[in-house]
Structures are given as C-alpha cells and as structure tokens.
Design an enzyme around this catalytic site. Structure first.
Site, PDB file in Angstrom:
ATOM      1  N   GLU A   1      -7.297 -73.681  44.659  1.00 11.44           N
ATOM      2  CA  GLU A   1      -6.303 -73.935  43.392  1.00 11.44           C
ATOM      3  C   GLU A   1      -6.710 -74.944  42.643  1.00 11.44           C
ATOM      4  O   GLU A   1      -6.687 -74.844  41.392  1.00 11.44           O
ATOM      5  CB  GLU A   1      -4.991 -74.438  44.230  1.00 11.44           C
ATOM      6  CG  GLU A   1      -3.910 -74.956  43.267  1.00 11.44           C
ATOM      7  CD  GLU A   1      -2.757 -75.474  43.760  1.00 11.44           C
ATOM      8  OE1 GLU A   1      -1.634 -75.339  43.195  1.00 11.44           O
ATOM      9  OE2 GLU A   1      -2.702 -75.714  44.970  1.00 11.44           O
TER      10      GLU A   1
ATOM     11  N   ASP B   1       1.443 -67.244  44.406  1.00 15.94           N
ATOM     12  CA  ASP B   1       0.143 -68.276  43.996  1.00 15.94           C
ATOM     13  C   ASP B   1      -0.655 -68.655  45.146  1.00 15.94           C
ATOM     14  O   ASP B   1      -1.845 -68.795  45.167  1.00 15.94           O
ATOM     15  CB  ASP B   1       1.051 -69.413  43.586  1.00 15.94           C
ATOM     16  CG  ASP B   1       1.848 -70.212  44.555  1.00 15.94           C
ATOM     17  OD1 ASP B   1       2.524 -69.390  45.273  1.00 15.94           O
ATOM     18  OD2 ASP B   1       2.113 -71.329  44.692  1.00 15.94           O
TER      19      ASP B   1
ATOM     20  N   ARG C   1       1.651 -72.476  52.286  1.00 14.64           N
ATOM     21  CA  ARG C   1       2.410 -73.342  52.181  1.00 14.64           C
ATOM     22  C   ARG C   1       3.924 -72.949  51.844  1.00 14.64           C
ATOM     23  O   ARG C   1       4.198 -71.901  51.806  1.00 14.64           O
ATOM     24  CB  ARG C   1       2.089 -74.486  51.117  1.00 14.64           C
ATOM     25  CG  ARG C   1       2.094 -74.342  49.956  1.00 14.64           C
ATOM     26  CD  ARG C   1       1.488 -75.140  48.989  1.00 14.64           C
ATOM     27  NE  ARG C   1       1.413 -74.744  47.342  1.00 14.64           N
ATOM     28  CZ  ARG C   1       0.601 -75.172  46.509  1.00 14.64           C
ATOM     29  NH1 ARG C   1      -0.613 -75.750  47.036  1.00 14.64           N
ATOM     30  NH2 ARG C   1       0.912 -75.019  45.116  1.00 14.64           N
ATOM     31  N   ASP C   2       4.842 -73.987  51.857  1.00 11.36           N
ATOM     32  CA  ASP C   2       6.324 -73.743  51.396  1.00 11.36           C
ATOM     33  C   ASP C   2       6.420 -73.456  50.145  1.00 11.36           C
ATOM     34  O   ASP C   2       7.099 -74.071  49.348  1.00 11.36           O
ATOM     35  CB  ASP C   2       7.220 -74.891  51.843  1.00 11.36           C
ATOM     36  CG  ASP C   2       6.727 -76.151  51.437  1.00 11.36           C
ATOM     37  OD1 ASP C   2       5.545 -76.318  50.762  1.00 11.36           O
ATOM     38  OD2 ASP C   2       7.681 -77.081  51.088  1.00 11.36           O
ATOM     39  N   GLU C   3       5.650 -72.241  49.562  1.00  9.84           N
ATOM     40  CA  GLU C   3       5.870 -71.865  48.391  1.00  9.84           C
ATOM     41  C   GLU C   3       5.836 -70.191  48.263  1.00  9.84           C
ATOM     42  O   GLU C   3       6.805 -69.577  48.221  1.00  9.84           O
ATOM     43  CB  GLU C   3       4.977 -72.256  47.417  1.00  9.84           C
ATOM     44  CG  GLU C   3       5.140 -72.268  45.842  1.00  9.84           C
ATOM     45  CD  GLU C   3       4.183 -73.361  45.090  1.00  9.84           C
ATOM     46  OE1 GLU C   3       4.191 -73.283  43.944  1.00  9.84           O
ATOM     47  OE2 GLU C   3       3.713 -74.246  45.665  1.00  9.84           O
TER      48      GLU C   3
ATOM     49  N   ASP D   1      -0.365 -67.347  37.214  1.00 12.13           N
ATOM     50  CA  ASP D   1      -1.440 -66.850  37.983  1.00 12.13           C
ATOM     51  C   ASP D   1      -1.715 -65.293  37.972  1.00 12.13           C
ATOM     52  O   ASP D   1      -2.936 -64.923  37.870  1.00 12.13           O
ATOM     53  CB  ASP D   1      -1.047 -67.157  39.508  1.00 12.13           C
ATOM     54  CG  ASP D   1      -0.691 -68.753  39.716  1.00 12.13           C
ATOM     55  OD1 ASP D   1       0.258 -69.199  38.955  1.00 12.13           O
ATOM     56  OD2 ASP D   1      -1.353 -69.287  40.572  1.00 12.13           O
TER      57      ASP D   1
ATOM     58  N   HIS E   1      -5.729 -69.203  46.456  1.00  8.93           N
ATOM     59  CA  HIS E   1      -5.060 -69.644  45.254  1.00  8.93           C
ATOM     60  C   HIS E   1      -5.929 -68.861  44.022  1.00  8.93           C
ATOM     61  O   HIS E   1      -6.854 -69.258  43.461  1.00  8.93           O
ATOM     62  CB  HIS E   1      -4.965 -70.955  44.725  1.00  8.93           C
ATOM     63  CG  HIS E   1      -3.663 -71.070  44.066  1.00  8.93           C
ATOM     64  ND1 HIS E   1      -2.499 -71.900  45.092  1.00  8.93           N
ATOM     65  CD2 HIS E   1      -3.000 -71.347  43.113  1.00  8.93           C
ATOM     66  CE1 HIS E   1      -1.602 -72.097  44.436  1.00  8.93           C
ATOM     67  NE2 HIS E   1      -1.823 -71.601  43.072  1.00  8.93           N
TER      68      HIS E   1
ATOM     69  N   TRP F   1       2.835 -68.663  31.118  1.00 10.14           N
ATOM     70  CA  TRP F   1       3.541 -68.095  32.266  1.00 10.14           C
ATOM     71  C   TRP F   1       4.511 -67.105  31.905  1.00 10.14           C
ATOM     72  O   TRP F   1       4.093 -65.878  32.247  1.00 10.14           O
ATOM     73  CB  TRP F   1       4.262 -69.291  32.994  1.00 10.14           C
ATOM     74  CG  TRP F   1       3.752 -70.203  33.838  1.00 10.14           C
ATOM     75  CD1 TRP F   1       3.838 -70.248  35.168  1.00 10.14           C
ATOM     76  CD2 TRP F   1       2.448 -71.043  33.546  1.00 10.14           C
ATOM     77  NE1 TRP F   1       3.009 -71.258  35.600  1.00 10.14           N
ATOM     78  CE2 TRP F   1       2.262 -71.700  34.815  1.00 10.14           C
ATOM     79  CE3 TRP F   1       1.822 -71.424  32.540  1.00 10.14           C
ATOM     80  CZ2 TRP F   1       1.066 -72.621  34.851  1.00 10.14           C
ATOM     81  CZ3 TRP F   1       0.864 -72.570  32.424  1.00 10.14           C
ATOM     82  CH2 TRP F   1       0.530 -72.919  33.800  1.00 10.14           C
TER      83      TRP F   1
END
Length: 918
Positions: free
Chosen positions: A772, A495, A499-501, A508, A793, A560
């Site tokens: 995003e 995605d 960041r912490d992802e 997506d 994103h 999703w």
C-alpha cells in the site's frame, strides 16, 4: 537487405509472402484455419444469463499469414443434434460479409426463461477459404421475469443476536423424483452467502455465492445443472447460510447488518422428465432449519467450527429431523433478482508451507512463502473436545515475531474443535484471510509441513498475460503484480484482503484496470462491478468512494469517482466492447454533470467537497521539503477535464451528437480554466510536482506549444530526486509520459531503482505482493503507521501496464480498439538483455520477445488472425534488417525508416515474424 541511411525517410515495397519463426515460409494453396474459443457475452457456455440479446465472439486459428475474416455464418438450434444436422434452426445468418468476430448480437427466435440454445459458426477468409463448422457452444437463459419465480423467500426460524456472530443456519428439504429426468436446474440465491448440497454432495465449486452486489437493488442468483446429483426416488437438498457481506462485520466501528439483520434464501428446482412433464420444488415453510458445526463465521474475524456438532446425513434423504423447525416465509423483494454476472470465486491454486518457524517469542509459525488470499486446510488428529487455533499475518516484525497490528480490528482467526475420530480434515466455509504466515495455537500434538495446505481463492478469471525480462527483480515485481490481482479480485476489486476493510475502493480499481486487463480477462469482472457503481450512484451523480456503497465512507472524490468514466473507457479500448459504454453512459454523464454543477461558481475549478488527492505521495520529515504535495484542486480539476473529454469521445462513438458538442465545449472551458489557474506562460505548474505534470500531460491539458517544456520540467524533477514522488494518482502514468516525450531512460531509471521509494524496494525486502505504501516496511526494519499499512494492495502495481506496453511494446495502434490493429514497439534498455510478453487479446495471442547483444537486436512477434500490426524496430545506424534470417526483399515486406523517432516501421499481417537488426 535494408540499409539504414541518414535521411528523413524512404520506402521499400515488396510482395508480402509469409513469415514464421526461424524458418522459410511456404505459400499455402489454401490456408488451413478454424474457429475456436466461442464465447457468449465474454463467457464460455454460460448458464443463467439474465437477458435476451446475447452476443457472440470467437477467435480464428490459422496456418499461414495475412489471414483476415471476410464473412461468417452463425446458426443456432434448441438441441445439439438439430444444430449439427442443420435442422429446426432458430437462427441462421447465412453467409454474411463481415470482418466482425466480436460481439455479434443474437437475432434469432425470441428467447424464453430457462432455455438452452446451441450455436456454432464457420468463417471465410480474405483468400476465399472456408473454415469447417466449429464445435457446438451453448448458452442458457435464467429466469427472465420476476413472475418466473414461483418459490418464496424463507428465513431460518432461529433465535439470534443481531449484534454479533451467530451459528450458520442449515436448511433442508426432502422431495421425490418420480420419473426419469431429462433436465434439472436449480435457481438459487440468498441474503448472506450460501453453500448448496444435494444428496450428500456439494453442488458447485463456486464460493461466496451469490457474490457481493448492491443487494437492495441488484441481487444475483445462480443456476446449476443438478441432473447428475439426483436419483429416482427420495432426494434431499441442503443449504448452509453465512453472514458474508450482507450482515457480517463490514468496514469500521463494529459496523454490522449493512443490508439487513436476517439471513434468507430462495430456491427453485425445475425438473423436466423424459415424458415432457415438469415439476417444481420450491422454498416454502415446509423447509426445516437448525444450526450445526459452523458456530461462527465472519469475513473479517474468521470461523469457529465445532466438529462435535456435525449433523451427519443432514443433506441426504431419510435423515431424522428431530429438533429441526420449520422455516418462515417472508414477502421479500423478487424484483431485485438478476442472473449472475459475476466471475465465480473459486479455489484456483494450492500452496504448501515452505518452512516451520519458532519465533523469538516461542510462537509456532508456518511460512507459506507467498502472501496469499484464502485459507488453510489441515489434516490432523485430536482428542474429542480439544481444539486448534489458526491465526494469520502478512509479515513478521523486525525481531521475527508474528505481526498483526496492521490488521486493526480484524481477528482473522479460525478455530476448530475436534470430534475425536481418526484424522480430521477441515477448511472454513464463509471466511477468507490475506496472509503469508500462519500461527498455530492450542493444539496438543505436532503439526508438520505436510499437515497444512494453503487454498488460494479469487474470481476465476482466465490469466491472459505474462511478462519476463533478464532482471530477476523486475520478474518478481511482475509476479507481485499478479499476486496482488489474485488477492484483491474477489468478486469486487478490493483495496486489500486482510484487515477490517476489504472494500471496493474506486481509485484503486481505476488506476489498476489497464494492468489488470493485460494480466487477466477482467472484462466480465469489471462490467458487473460497474453496474453496481451506477446502482449506488447518488441522484445528483456523485459516485461512492467504495462500490458497493456502504454507510459512512463518502461520495464524490475525484480520481475515485472518475472510475465511473475511465474504467468503461478502458474496457472499450482493451476489449473493443462498445456495449459497456452504452450501458454505463447514463452513469458517466451523471458524474460529469455533478462536477459541472459543483464548479459553476468557481469557473470550472473543482475546489469544493472532499478529495483524497494524490493519495500516499512521497513525504519526508524534512522541513525544507515536506513532500510532493499536489494541490487537491489541481488534481480534481484535471480529473474533471479527463472524464469530460472521455465522455465526449464516448458520445461520439454512440452517436449522441448533442452531447458531443456540449461536452466538447465543456472540456475546452475546463482546460482554459486549468491553464489560467495552474500553469504559467512558461509551462510551470502551480504544484511543481511529478504528479501535477503527469496528470496535465496525460489528460491533454497542456497547450501544444508548452508540452515540451512541461515534459522537460517533469524530467528535471525526476533527475533532481532520482526517484518517484507520486502517489496513487500520479504513479500509473509517470513512466508512460516519460517514454512518450522521449525520456524512456528516466522511466527505466525509476523502474530499476532499488532504494526507497521505488517499485523494487519492496522486492528487495522480500515482498511477494504490491504494498500500500512505498515504505510499508521501512529501511530500518520498522513499520509504517499500522492504521493503514497493507502489504497486499495493488494500486502501485499499475506500472505493469508500462512493462507490457513499452518494455515489451504491445499496444493498440492509434485509433484501434480491442487490438484489431496492433502496435509492436519495444523500448530496449542497455541494462536488459531480453524482455518478452504475451497477451491473449479478444482476437488471439499477441507476443513480443526481444533480445539484444553485440549490437544486434532480435525481435520475435506473433500477430493473431483477423488483425494487422505495425512493427517498429529500433534504428541502428548503418545496420541491416532481416526477417527469418533473410533480407526483407525476399520476405516481401514494406518498410519505412523514421529517422526522427529512430524507428524502422514495417506493416505486417497476422502470422509469426522473426526480425533482426544488425
């Protein structure tokens, strides 16, 4: 000359000769043509394939036009010498009458592990001309059975704290090479990520191997030809391990050790000498281990490197192993090992900073000029024990200061401690960052633009598409789409990269897949990822929100989870590969049956479980209009219908007769339920939003007699707002639906809009990737919620599909897959003087380039051999059409005029064409 008269249609038939750009074609006595771009399973000369039924594809290049393949001959041998001489063949199709140039399955002698096979082919065309034999291509099998693994899994015998980052282990082994080598291969993988070294050299440019898969079910190994790294006498192999996705920090709440707590590796070197004797060098407990200069390395948090701890010569023979200890053999699973299916992650581009900034806070910041993914390499001098710290950010705040709040808990920090030699060069080993800006701290000297180099990394897919037009903002949008792809296609479709992802969010990927496949050859990338989707699917058929699945994220959200069905269908449509449907069919069917079971009590209305809905749709603080909220059960039921219909069509392609009937009936039931629950007899939807109408029309849920009304309601809503209101799920198809129902002018209005919300608003704010949120940076210069505000994103970049397919007009013709039959139908707009696109399909290059001025429309087209096309030109009253500067009758072209749709329709074969409508 063709005169455009005002009646329904007429035909003009002529002898088809040929067409080339801006020149008069000469009919060739024998069209010269050749076979190029030989591929095995989408790949060029792959090493380490994990199965015994490779498939061959190729392209044809030709001078002339109307070239179709009529036959082919493939032959294969175990040596290139035998292949080229035609001796000792293990497969020879002879001359086979077929137009197929994609995915021809190998049917030669049974394949063995570690076997290299050379192959080539020649083809015949529809004019009875034969091509010369192609150059030799090859493929090589990996270890086809777990029993072929003679090596043992080994773990470093080091004391570690499983709750935090630890120094990266280094493992080594010396071994002799006793005779002259004929071939040498290494088969290697790891728990964690690894770098491989032999005799002081890094073996491969591949990064983050073995890639990210559902490790407990599918763990890839890599195969490398290492003959050139070895020498007669003593040799040394070294492996550095990093936490990676296996045990590093992953997702939120300090989640760590997702797949295990201990790093490990397994490696097997297979030597074949010129006297035909063989030898194996295997991982076992004789391998030594220690730690070194990589003090800590984590994907989210960055890397700390202490150059004073370097162990010079550790990866070369004769190194003093004092202080190193033996590794530990572990009885870990070998059955999960599979040949690598990934597109390798590599450094694909370098960037230099464009300016050095001193912020209002006094921070020393370098601007790379592009939001990129990778890291910074530096070349600097420093005193022994001194350090430099690099921090990374996507954007500066309103005051011009370094901004990292949107990175959440990710520290994204690299630290380097100097050893005090001459100029030292460093780049990290096992981390990556998403950034445009780099802040330098703790360094005592001066850092200049020349000292820093940005290394851009992503899965090394071949870029296959380009789009350009007369509007520079739209051209920047196209560049932002491609950079968003680069930044987020890093072994899995993430995605966001900063960041912490950085997870493989399925929605997506689902909405962006068609755009991705225009811009890059993403077939291998997606087919690998889809296998992990299936591997991580729950027993009841629910699909994880993210793939590979990690704990505490969730399952079963429509839009999703429908990636399980929609992406295989997209891959089939774009690349013509039926095998992806066959492979994924159990997964596709399981997801649809999950939705069927969930909706039995509600009459096929999907109103249970958690759904994200039309994520991040337009919202306001206006009490009279809070936002474009589309009911989640409407969205969920629409996707239920969509996946069911695609599954039925897939079953028909695969010949699963019972499933065709079953899912055809199910789709009809869902559609009836949808209409009863959500649509009035006048064509109004319960959620009167752009997304609701887009999904209903796109997913064939509107009765034929109400489609016009529903499209008009969509158009009226777009007119009323003057902008887009859709979120992740409504955005991809809104312009396509508007164009399909005759509202291309409104689609262009949405495209050209520069104010929030729009695709061009971020461009006007200096964006170099897709955001995003529509308003990640608000018009007043403040930021959206930092808890979820990525500036890289790609989901909203799904508009790219419309740029290629409608603005430039490159599409599959109705009923065609893989662009075997092409539709060229550009949709010009008065605000554009030109637009052009190229797309390298599985058959070859397709291009469409149009210009308009002073009432003239000019279109240049390229159609690859072994395909045909239909060109649809805009109808201009009382005008004329020429090709190559000559009237159509002198070109031998047949045309019909479709007055209702205002198009001139011209069927063409392969070749290059230059049309003008005057």
């Amino acid at each position: 000359m063709i005169h455009l008269l005002k009646f329904k249609s007429f035909s003009i038939c002529f002898l088809f000769i040929s067409a080339l750009f801006c020149c008069v074609p000469i009919k060739m006595q024998a069209a010269k043509f050749a076979v190029t771009n030989l591929r095995t399973d989408f790949l060029t000369n792959p090493v380490g394939i994990g199965h015994t039924t490779p498939r061959f594809s190729w392209e044809i290049t030709a001078q002339g036009s109307d070239i179709l393949q009529s036959a082919y001959q493939i032959r294969a041998a175990l040596s290139e010498k035998d292949l080229l001489s035609g001796k000792n063949l293990i497969w020879d199709t002879k001359q086979k009458q077929s137009s197929e140039s994609l995915f021809v399955t190998y049917e030669g002698a049974p394949l063995q592990s570690g076997q290299r096979v050379y192959w080539q082919l020649r083809v015949w065309d529809n004019k009875k001309n034969a091509s010369p034999w192609s150059a030799a291509a090859f493929f090589e099998t990996g270890l086809l059975s777990p029993d072929d693994w003679k090596a043992s899994w080994i773990e470093p015998n080091l004391k570690e704290n499983p709750l935090t980052m630890n120094p990266s282990p280094m493992l080594r082994k010396e071994f002799p090479v006793k005779k002259t080598i004929r071939s040498a291969r290494i088969y290697i993988t790891a728990h964690g990520v690894y770098q491989l070294r032999l005799n002081g050299k890094k073996v491969s440019e591949d990064l983050f191997t073995p890639g990210w898969t559902s490790y407990n079910k599918r763990l890839q190994y890599q195969v490398y030809d290492i003959a050139s790294y070895l020498k007669t006498g003593d040799n040394a192999i070294g492996v550095i391990l990093g936490d990676g996705w296996y045990r590093g920090f992953l997702a939120w709440e300090k989640n760590r050790n997702t797949y295990g707590t201990n790093l490990a590796t397994i490696a097997q070197i297979h030597l074949i000498y010129t006297d035909n004797t063989e030898e194996l060098i295997l991982t076992d407990d004789s391998w030594k281990c220690a730690t070194g200069p990589v003090v800590a390395s984590d994907i989210y948090h960055g890397e700390t490197y202490d150059a004073r701890l370097e162990k010079n010569g550790w990866d070369s023979a004769g190194y003093n192993e004092a202080g190193w200890v033996n590794s530990i053999v572990k009885p870990l699973d070998k059955k999960v090992l599979i040949g690598s299916e990934s597109v390798p992650v590599r450094i694909v581009k370098t960037l230099k900073p464009i300016q050095k900034i001193t912020t209002p806070k006094g921070e020393q910041v370098f601007d790379m000029g592009q939001n990129m993914v990778g890291w910074i390499q530096f070349r600097l001098k420093g005193k022994a024990g001194s350090k430099i710290t690099l921090k990374f950010a996507e954007i500066l705040d309103k005051e011009g200061n370094f901004y990292t709040t949107n990175l959440r808990a990710a520290k994204v920090t690299d630290r380097y401690i100097f050893k005090g030699d001459a100029t030292e060069t460093y780049e990290p080993h096992f981390t990556f960052h998403g950034f445009r800006y780099v802040k330098i701290e703790d360094f005592e000297g001066e850092v200049t633009l020349d000292d820093l180099t940005g290394k851009v990394i992503h899965s090394d897919m071949r870029f296959t598409g380009s789009f350009e037009c007369s509007d520079p903002l739209i051209n920047q949008l196209q560049q932002n789409i491609q950079w968003g792809l680069r930044g987020n296609f890093l072994d899995v479709p993430t995605d966001c990269p900063q960041r912490d992802e950085r997870l493989g969010w399925t929605a997506d990927a689902q909405v962006f897949a068609p755009t991705a496949c225009f811009n890059a050859d993403a077939a291998t990338f997606f087919t690998k990822w889809l296998k992990d989707l299936a591997a991580d699917q729950r027993k009841d058929g629910a699909v994880s929100h993210v793939v590979p699945d990690i704990a505490n994220v969730g399952f079963g959200s429509t839009g999703w989870a429908d990636a399980a069905v929609i992406i295989p269908w997209d891959i089939y449509q774009i690349y013509g590969d039926v095998e992806v449907l066959r492979t994924q069919y159990p997964s596709m069917k399981a997801w649809v049956n999950f939705m069927r079971n969930e909706t039995r009590k509600s009459g096929y209305i999907f109103n249970t479980g958690f759904h994200y809905g039309d994520w991040l749709a337009y919202s306001t603080n206006d009490s009279d209009y809070p936002g474009a909220t589309t009911d989640k059960d409407l969205v969920a039921t629409a996707y239920f219908a969509r996946s069911t219909q695609l599954l039925q069509q897939t079953a028909a392609i695969l010949g699963y007769t019972n499933d065709v009937a079953d899912f055809g009936h199910l789709f009809s039931s869902i559609k009836q339920a949808f209409l009863k629950e959500f649509m009035t007899p006048a064509g109004r939807l319960a959620s009167n939003t752009q997304t609701a109408y887009v999904l209903a029309l796109s997913f064939d849920l509107v009765p034929e007699n109400l489609k016009k009304q529903a499209a008009e309601r969509l158009a009226n809503d777009v007119k009323k707002f003057g902008h887009i209101t859709t979120g992740f799920l409504g955005t991809p198809d809104i312009c396509e639906i508007l164009s399909g129902f005759g509202y291309t002018d409104l689609a262009y209005m949405l495209l050209f809009r520069k104010e929030y919300p729009s695709w061009l608003y971020p461009v006007t704010q200096g964006a170099t990737t897709i955001w995003e949120r529509w308003d990640g940076l608000k018009p007043d210069g403040t930021f959206q919620d930092p808890g979820m505000n990525s500036f890289n994103h790609y989901a909203y970049g799904a508009i790219g599909n419309w740029l290629y397919s409608r603005v430039a007009g490159i599409r599959n013709a109705a009923g065609s897959v893989g662009y075997k039959k092409i539709l060229i139908e550009p949709s010009p707009n008065e605000k554009l003087s030109y637009a052009k696109a190229e797309f390298h399909s599985v058959y070859g290059l397709i291009s469409s380039s149009w210009q308009q001025s002073d009432g003239h429309f000019h279109l240049q087209v390229a159609i690859p051999p072994n395909t045909t096309a239909e060109v649809r030109l805009p109808l201009i009253n009382a005008g004329t059409v020429t090709e190559g500067g000559l009237p159509l009758e002198k070109r031998g072209l047949k045309a019909t005029v479709d007055v209702i749709n205002k198009r001139i329709v011209i069927p063409v074969g392969s070749g290059q064409y230059d049309f003008t409508v005057q």
